[in-house]
Design a protein around this motif. Structure first.
Motif, PDB file in Angstrom:
ATOM      1  N   ARG A 142       4.154  10.942   6.436  1.00  0.00           N
ATOM      2  CA  ARG A 142       3.865  10.803   5.007  1.00  0.00           C
ATOM      3  C   ARG A 142       2.618   9.962   4.796  1.00  0.00           C
ATOM      4  O   ARG A 142       1.755  10.298   3.995  1.00  0.00           O
ATOM      5  N   ARG A 143       2.519   8.857   5.539  1.00  0.00           N
ATOM      6  CA  ARG A 143       1.349   7.991   5.463  1.00  0.00           C
ATOM      7  C   ARG A 143       1.288   7.179   6.748  1.00  0.00           C
ATOM      8  O   ARG A 143       2.282   7.079   7.505  1.00  0.00           O
TER       9      ARG A 143
ATOM     10  N   THR B 157      -1.334  13.146   8.033  1.00  0.00           N
ATOM     11  CA  THR B 157      -0.677  12.507   6.897  1.00  0.00           C
ATOM     12  C   THR B 157      -0.778  13.406   5.682  1.00  0.00           C
ATOM     13  O   THR B 157      -1.835  13.984   5.396  1.00  0.00           O
TER      14      THR B 157
ATOM     15  N   PRO C 233       0.152  -2.589  -1.790  1.00  0.00           N
ATOM     16  CA  PRO C 233       0.791  -2.018  -0.590  1.00  0.00           C
ATOM     17  C   PRO C 233       1.322  -0.606  -0.867  1.00  0.00           C
ATOM     18  O   PRO C 233       1.899  -0.340  -1.925  1.00  0.00           O
ATOM     19  N   ALA C 234       1.142   0.262   0.135  1.00  0.00           N
ATOM     20  CA  ALA C 234       1.548   1.655  -0.037  1.00  0.00           C
ATOM     21  C   ALA C 234       3.057   1.818  -0.096  1.00  0.00           C
ATOM     22  O   ALA C 234       3.558   2.799  -0.666  1.00  0.00           O
ATOM     23  N   ASP C 235       3.822   0.877   0.490  1.00  0.00           N
ATOM     24  CA  ASP C 235       5.274   1.008   0.498  1.00  0.00           C
ATOM     25  C   ASP C 235       5.941   0.279  -0.661  1.00  0.00           C
ATOM     26  O   ASP C 235       7.164   0.133  -0.700  1.00  0.00           O
TER      27      ASP C 235
ATOM     28  N   GLU D  87       0.213  12.505   2.413  1.00  0.00           N
ATOM     29  CA  GLU D  87       0.279  11.831   1.119  1.00  0.00           C
ATOM     30  C   GLU D  87      -0.977  12.116   0.305  1.00  0.00           C
ATOM     31  O   GLU D  87      -2.093  12.125   0.825  1.00  0.00           O
TER      32      GLU D  87
ATOM     33  N   ARG E 286       7.374  -0.091  -4.409  1.00  0.00           N
ATOM     34  CA  ARG E 286       7.922   0.847  -5.380  1.00  0.00           C
ATOM     35  C   ARG E 286       7.537   0.436  -6.796  1.00  0.00           C
ATOM     36  O   ARG E 286       7.271  -0.728  -7.068  1.00  0.00           O
TER      37      ARG E 286
ATOM     38  N   ASP F 286       1.045   3.697   8.868  1.00  0.00           N
ATOM     39  CA  ASP F 286       1.565   2.336   8.724  1.00  0.00           C
ATOM     40  C   ASP F 286       0.382   1.379   8.829  1.00  0.00           C
ATOM     41  O   ASP F 286      -0.254   1.280   9.886  1.00  0.00           O
TER      42      ASP F 286
ATOM     43  N   LEU G 290       8.165   5.581  -4.790  1.00  0.00           N
ATOM     44  CA  LEU G 290       7.019   5.264  -3.957  1.00  0.00           C
ATOM     45  C   LEU G 290       5.811   6.042  -4.453  1.00  0.00           C
ATOM     46  O   LEU G 290       5.921   7.148  -4.985  1.00  0.00           O
TER      47      LEU G 290
END
Length: 880
Positions: free
Chosen positions: A267-268, A281, A857-859, A283, A861, A270, A867
């Motif tokens: 998905r992306r 990826t 940050p991508a993670d 996303e 919510r 890290d 997300l």
């Protein structure tokens, strides 16, 4: 009784005829006896009805005197197919009335055959083109075979169509009605050629059917084929089907599990763990395939990855595969570097429901983060979701590298960077020099040093020769190459650029120039690589005269006569002078004017000039001596100089001369050519349809103070010249005089500030002013851009912003001024009405690029537990 049969036959032969065709035969009997006779025809009772339908005998009975002859006429016509051969079912009975002597019955042997048109179709019932790629066509044939003994006519038309007359039966071929053979019938995507004609006996006719698939769908059309004199009980209608299917070629473009079946799909990435293996990826907003970092030291093999390209459709597809190298900043430039990504093969042919693999090799040429776009494009694909597969490629190398931004041309033989200098004459002054630039750039993250090795030459000069060029990261340098030939000929020199600490990168440059000797040259003109000397007039307003000048120089030791060919000069141009003399080592200025009374566009207007070497005849010298005797020496010398410098602008007659043969004349360049370009027009515009429908009155929705609303519209330049424009806001009733507008060549103001409204609002102090907050009413209305130039036949998008600082109702006029506007159009004026509302509470926050810069940050919510990235237009961030 003696019978006499036609053509010496022993009976009556009707031969083979068409159904419904009438055939007549005659025979006779002679009474060679002493007594008269009577005759009568007897028909077999079992077949009497049959013969009565198809045969008629005249007379059926009668009397023949002695020594006389009786003629009989037999007429045959069948309404169906009939065949009998040597039939004796009909007999002639002869009786002598006086003696009652009855002679043996005379059998009438007859041959008769009637037939319908016999035909066969190939294919039998229809033509099926099957699946065909949209936008393409295919041709097939229909064969109509004639299995009969007679020619027959045919015609083809759409089944169920009205007004089609059936073909007439033809019995007399000589007097048959003419039929216009050929013809075409178009039924949707089907085109039938040869819809009328005649098929010869035992022959065949080819009808061509072309199917052009226009849309993605199935096609089915019915034809009816009219065969003349066919058996209509067996074939009441001859129907024929045309079938085909339009299919768009395509590939799988969204099933990433299938495309990257040999790689990891994430998905992306890290951000806390570096990439150690190749992965894809998915996303948004970008889908990227990441190569793990590679050390470009030549020892380890370059990594390769295979991507599966699948064709799930009914038609084969041709796929063009390319990798477009991008710059460090997302690939926005079109820089051509040594390829870091190489794809093989560059083209694939994939049969229906099969797949092939494309292999991408990552071979970094230096220390950089290499990005590219992988594109698999289906040729002639029309289905948007499947016609193109695109995703990003990225990888990191660790060697220094320098890219060549300019020039971009490559040598077809050696692939070296090509600096191709235009063919130029050999001149004896310092203007005999042409210059080109080489632009180098360090796109890596470390210092890069270039060293140049150049062939020994006196024809070229290179500013980087013998030097070490250091480039810091992101730095670029411009190097010059001068071509200054000292002798005629073709000059070919090579330069090699090597990067220190990078043995894998070497860029070759090829300097190519050609110099030729020419007595008369043109100076002060633009030089085109392909067209030679050019004179650019650019955009010219109708009715305005523009004058350009250049010089003609004689570099030889003899006088020359020049003449610009009058037939080559369009009526809008004028050469002054057009004809003249050039003395050795002298030059003459040529003035070329352009003026057009109507819209015109003249491109690549080639005007040739004839050059002749001349010498003046003795008569002129004698006349000169007589003139010297009558005038003083100084006056005579001046007069002689004017004579030899003669051109057609002078009142004096052209001096007498004779042409000198030139053994060294360049056969390829017997004269001089000048290519001219000019465009004449007045400005014309077209305002956005949205504004015209609203009668040039735009109303903004009520807007809170310190907020913004925008309105966008377009202005199209409908003329063939560039259109300068300028906008400004004014009050209702403003005359918008031309001198009140500011154009980009008259002001250094930023576009965003030029369009701001200057009309003052009421001067009463507000709460904001009392508290020391400055309120700038001039920015309530703003247009961007406020001035500039719209290229010919192009659109310009404008944005009007309403940002109220007060709670007021406002009406403003937006006036435009377009230079050189045609007389049948008025300058554009648009009315804007808006209302500012006062909020109950307003928070003035400092702008933050927290979301735009990707620091979130991508993670993390959002408030809904989802997300993904946040939209900067919907969320404001307060940073501490």
């Amino acid at each position: 009784v003696k019978p006499e049969w036609p053509e010496g036959n022993d009976g009556i032969d009707f031969g083979t005829i068409k159904v419904n065709q009438q055939m007549v035969r005659n025979f006779s009997i002679s009474n060679e006896g002493k007594y008269p006779i009577t005759f009568d025809f007897l028909i077999n009772n079992r077949k009497k009805r049959f013969y009565n339908e198809i045969l008629k005998i005249e007379p059926m009975s009668g009397r023949v005197e002695s020594g006389e002859k009786q003629e009989f006429t037999l007429s045959a016509q069948a309404k169906r197919e009939v065949h009998f051969n040597n039939s004796s079912d009909i007999k002639l009975v002869v009786l002598e009335p006086e003696t009652q002597d009855k002679q043996p019955a005379l059998p009438i042997k007859m041959h008769f055959r009637s037939v319908f048109s016999k035909f066969a179709m190939l294919p039998n019932h229809g033509v099926d083109f099957g699946p065909l790629e949209t936008g393409t066509d295919s041709e097939k044939q229909i064969e109509i075979e004639n299995d009969g003994v007679f020619d027959f006519q045919y015609q083809i038309f759409e089944a169920g169509s009205d007004g089609v007359e059936p073909l007439q039966e033809v019995f007399d071929e000589k007097n048959a009605p003419n039929i216009e053979e050929g013809g075409e019938l178009e039924l949707g995507p089907f085109l039938i050629t040869g819809i009328r004609g005649v098929v010869p006996a035992k022959g065949k006719k080819i009808i061509k059917v072309r199917f052009k698939a226009g849309e993605i769908r199935e096609y089915n059309r019915s034809l009816e084929i009219d065969i003349c004199q066919r058996d209509k009980l067996q074939f009441p209608r001859v129907l024929y089907e045309l079938m085909g299917e339009g299919c768009s070629p395509g590939i799988v473009a969204s099933n990433y599990a299938s495309i990257f079946e040999e790689q990891s799909v994430l998905r992306r990435l890290d951000p806390l763990h570096p990439l150690t293996s190749n992965a894809f990826t998915i996303e948004e907003p970008e889908r990227v395939f990441h190569f793990a970092p590679v050390v470009a030291n030549g020892k380890n093999p370059s990594p390769k990855e295979r991507f599966r390209i699948s064709n799930p459709y009914k038609v084969p597809c041709n796929v063009s595969i390319s990798v477009e190298i991008k710059g460090d900043e997302g690939g926005k430039g079109d820089e051509k570097k040594e390829p870091a990504f190489v794809v093989t093969p560059e083209a694939l042919h994939i049969p229906p429901h099969e797949h092939r693999f494309a292999t991408v090799q990552f071979n970094p040429q230096g220390l950089s983060t290499c990005t590219a776009v992988f594109t698999a494009t289906v040729e002639r694909g029309t289905h948007e979701p499947s016609k193109c597969l695109t995703f990003g490629l990225t990888g990191e190398g660790i060697l220094p590298s320098i890219s060549v931004e300019e020039p971009t041309e490559r040598d077809s033989e050696t692939s070296a960077v090509l600096l191709n200098f235009a063919r130029m004459p050999l001149l004896k002054n310092d203007k005999n020099t042409k210059t080109k630039t080489i632009v180098l750039r360090n796109d890596m993250t470390v210092l890069a040093t270039a060293r140049f090795d150049m062939d020994d030459t006196t024809q070229f000069s290179f500013s980087g020769r013998g030097k070490l060029i250091d480039l810091n990261p992101g730095e670029s340098v411009k190097l010059t190459v001068d071509y200054h030939p000292s002798e005629a000929g073709v000059h070919d020199v090579k330069i090699a650029m090597k990067i220190l600490q990078n043995p894998f990168e070497m860029t070759a440059f090829r300097l190519l120039g050609e110099c030729f000797e020419q007595d008369v040259t043109l100076e002060g003109l633009d030089m085109s690589e392909s067209k030679g000397d050019e004179l650019q007039f650019g955009d010219v307003v109708i009715g305005k005269t523009v004058v350009k000048t250049f010089k003609m120089a004689n570099t030889s030791s003899l006088a020359h006569r020049f003449e610009w060919k009058e037939d080559d000069i369009p009526g809008q141009f004028k050469f002054i002078p057009r004809i003249g003399h050039l003395q050795p080592q002298e030059s003459k200025e040529i003035r070329v004017s352009f003026m057009s009374e109507e819209t015109s566009k003249l491109e690549d207007q080639k005007v040739s000039c004839t050059i002749k070497k001349i010498k003046y005849v003795e008569e002129d010298a004698k006349d000169g001596e007589e003139e010297k005797q009558n005038e003083n020496k100084e006056g005579a010398a001046e007069s002689a100089k004017k004579t030899v410098n003669w051109d057609d602008t002078m009142e004096a007659d052209e001096p007498n001369f004779e042409e000198v043969e030139d053994e060294n004349k360049d056969a390829e360049n017997p004269g001089l050519d000048l290519v001219m370009h000019a465009v004449a027009d007045n400005s014309r515009y077209e305002l956005d349809e949205t504004i015209t429908k609203m009668q040039n009155r735009i109303t903004f929705a009520p807007t809170m103070m310190f907020q913004k609303r925008t309105f966008r519209f377009t202005l199209k330049n409908k003329s063939t010249i560039s259109m300068p424009f300028s906008w400004r806001f004014g009050e209702t009733g403003d005359e918008f005089k031309p001198e009140s507008f500011v154009f980009s060549d008259e002001s250094n103001m930023d576009d965003g500030e030029e369009g701001s409204m200057n009309a003052a609002e009421p001067k009463s102090l507000t709460l904001w002013e009392i508290r020391g907050v400055k309120v700038d009413d001039s920015k309530t209305f703003k247009i961007t851009p406020s001035n500039g130039v719209i290229e010919p036949l192009q659109d310009q998008l404008f944005t009007v912003q309403f940002s109220p600082m007060r709670a007021l109702h406002m009406e403003k006029m937006l006036g435009g001024f377009i230079k050189h506007l045609t007389s049948d159009q008025k300058q554009p004026v648009i009315s804007f009405t808006a209302t500012g509302l006062r909020p109950k509470c307003h928070f003035e926050l400092v702008n933050s690029d927290y979301l735009q810069a990707g620091r979130r940050p991508a993670d993390m919510r959002d408030t809904q537990g989802r997300l993904g990235a946040l939209d900067p237009l919907q969320y404001r961030v307060l940073e501490f």
